[in-house]
Motif scaffolding. Structure first.
Motif, PDB file in Angstrom:
ATOM      1  N   ARG A 127       0.858  -1.183   0.000  1.00 30.35           N
ATOM      2  CA  ARG A 127       0.000   0.000   0.000  1.00 30.35           C
ATOM      3  C   ARG A 127       0.893   1.231   0.000  1.00 30.35           C
ATOM      4  O   ARG A 127       1.856   1.303   0.745  1.00 30.35           O
ATOM      5  CB  ARG A 127      -0.903   0.007   1.227  1.00 30.35           C
ATOM      6  CG  ARG A 127      -1.932  -1.097   1.161  1.00 30.35           C
ATOM      7  CD  ARG A 127      -2.954  -0.994   2.270  1.00 30.35           C
ATOM      8  NE  ARG A 127      -3.836   0.117   1.969  1.00 30.35           N
ATOM      9  CZ  ARG A 127      -3.947   1.197   2.740  1.00 30.35           C
ATOM     10  NH1 ARG A 127      -3.262   1.301   3.828  1.00 30.35           N
ATOM     11  NH2 ARG A 127      -4.752   2.166   2.413  1.00 30.35           N
TER      12      ARG A 127
ATOM     13  N   ASP B 104      -4.593   9.878   7.943  1.00 32.55           N
ATOM     14  CA  ASP B 104      -4.618   8.479   7.557  1.00 32.55           C
ATOM     15  C   ASP B 104      -6.050   8.112   7.180  1.00 32.55           C
ATOM     16  O   ASP B 104      -6.948   8.173   8.010  1.00 32.55           O
ATOM     17  CB  ASP B 104      -4.128   7.632   8.732  1.00 32.55           C
ATOM     18  CG  ASP B 104      -4.067   6.168   8.403  1.00 32.55           C
ATOM     19  OD1 ASP B 104      -4.271   5.810   7.228  1.00 32.55           O
ATOM     20  OD2 ASP B 104      -3.821   5.374   9.320  1.00 32.55           O
TER      21      ASP B 104
ATOM     22  N   GLU C 290      -7.064   5.147   6.303  1.00 34.75           N
ATOM     23  CA  GLU C 290      -7.271   3.700   6.369  1.00 34.75           C
ATOM     24  C   GLU C 290      -8.588   3.324   7.025  1.00 34.75           C
ATOM     25  O   GLU C 290      -9.166   2.309   6.702  1.00 34.75           O
ATOM     26  CB  GLU C 290      -6.117   3.024   7.102  1.00 34.75           C
ATOM     27  CG  GLU C 290      -4.854   2.976   6.297  1.00 34.75           C
ATOM     28  CD  GLU C 290      -3.754   2.219   6.997  1.00 34.75           C
ATOM     29  OE1 GLU C 290      -3.882   1.934   8.189  1.00 34.75           O
ATOM     30  OE2 GLU C 290      -2.758   1.932   6.324  1.00 34.75           O
TER      31      GLU C 290
ATOM     32  N   LEU D 285      -7.442  -0.677   8.677  1.00 34.18           N
ATOM     33  CA  LEU D 285      -8.022  -1.403   7.553  1.00 34.18           C
ATOM     34  C   LEU D 285      -9.176  -2.310   7.963  1.00 34.18           C
ATOM     35  O   LEU D 285      -9.913  -2.786   7.111  1.00 34.18           O
ATOM     36  CB  LEU D 285      -6.943  -2.221   6.841  1.00 34.18           C
ATOM     37  CG  LEU D 285      -5.856  -1.404   6.148  1.00 34.18           C
ATOM     38  CD1 LEU D 285      -4.767  -2.317   5.606  1.00 34.18           C
ATOM     39  CD2 LEU D 285      -6.442  -0.558   5.044  1.00 34.18           C
TER      40      LEU D 285
ATOM     41  N   ALA E 120     -10.290   2.842   2.040  1.00 37.37           N
ATOM     42  CA  ALA E 120      -8.850   2.928   2.288  1.00 37.37           C
ATOM     43  C   ALA E 120      -8.124   2.962   0.953  1.00 37.37           C
ATOM     44  O   ALA E 120      -8.322   2.102   0.102  1.00 37.37           O
ATOM     45  CB  ALA E 120      -8.383   1.737   3.113  1.00 37.37           C
TER      46      ALA E 120
END
Length: 196
Positions: A6, A34, A36, A95, A115
């Motif tokens: 990623r 972030d 995610e 995630l 994500a």
């Protein structure tokens, strides 16, 4: 099977730097968030109230009103994402956010992981409002757009979600426009001194 690594949308672009006014405290601070734990939520037909109740049980926050966001005590947030659409941001879930929400909402809605599909940029600092006024065609004065407000608009040619939090403003866009939005934010903040 080959595992793909990623890579953040702004990898190699959002490097630490200072631009514009060289002296004194910078007026604008940019950072990436972030993404995610970002998940799109859509209620099933006729189950909006059920979805809100299940989210409230799982996260402590339900679905927000139009143009609003709700933030829970643990930092989880649910944002209005448009007609019949919401975005959930669960920073601590990473995630696993979509799987956690899918289990919590059951058949009341659909949870789609975002994500890697979105870029989130945090704009803060004493001159952030003035800098963003050069970029966005909406009134970000706290009296007109108080904390918890969410809007969809354009930043130059980039469609963005704008979310005012207590101490900053978050801009979100599709990943493919992330670099353009980052550079637009840098240019807007340069006259005030911008750091990343």
């Amino acid at each position: 099977m080959v595992e793909l690594a990623r890579r953040p949308a702004l990898d190699g672009v959002a490097e630490p730097c200072r631009s514009g006014r060289p002296d004194g405290e910078p007026g604008v601070r940019l950072a990436t968030l972030d993404g995610e734990g970002l998940v799109a939520l859509a209620p099933r037909r006729g189950l909006v109230d059920d979805l809100s109740a299940r989210l409230r049980a799982a996260l402590g926050v339900g679905l927000p009103d139009t143009g609003r966001a709700i933030v829970g005590e643990d930092g989880a947030a649910v944002l209005w994402g448009g007609v019949g659409q919401y975005l959930a941001l669960l920073p601590s879930a990473g995630l696993g956010a979509a799987a956690r929400l899918e289990a919590a909402i059951g058949d009341a809605g659909a949870a789609t992981p975002l994500a890697g599909a979105r870029t989130l940029i945090k704009v803060a600092g004493p001159d952030a409002g003035e800098a963003l006024a050069r970029l966005l065609p909406i009134d970000l004065d706290p009296a007109a757009f108080p904390p918890g407000s969410v809007a969809h608009t354009l930043a130059g040619h980039v469609g963005v979600l704008v979310w005012r939090r207590e101490d900053d403003v978050v801009l979100g866009c599709y990943r493919s426009f992330g670099v353009a939005l980052w550079h637009a934010c840098l240019a807007a903040g340069r006259g005030f001194g911008v750091v990343t």
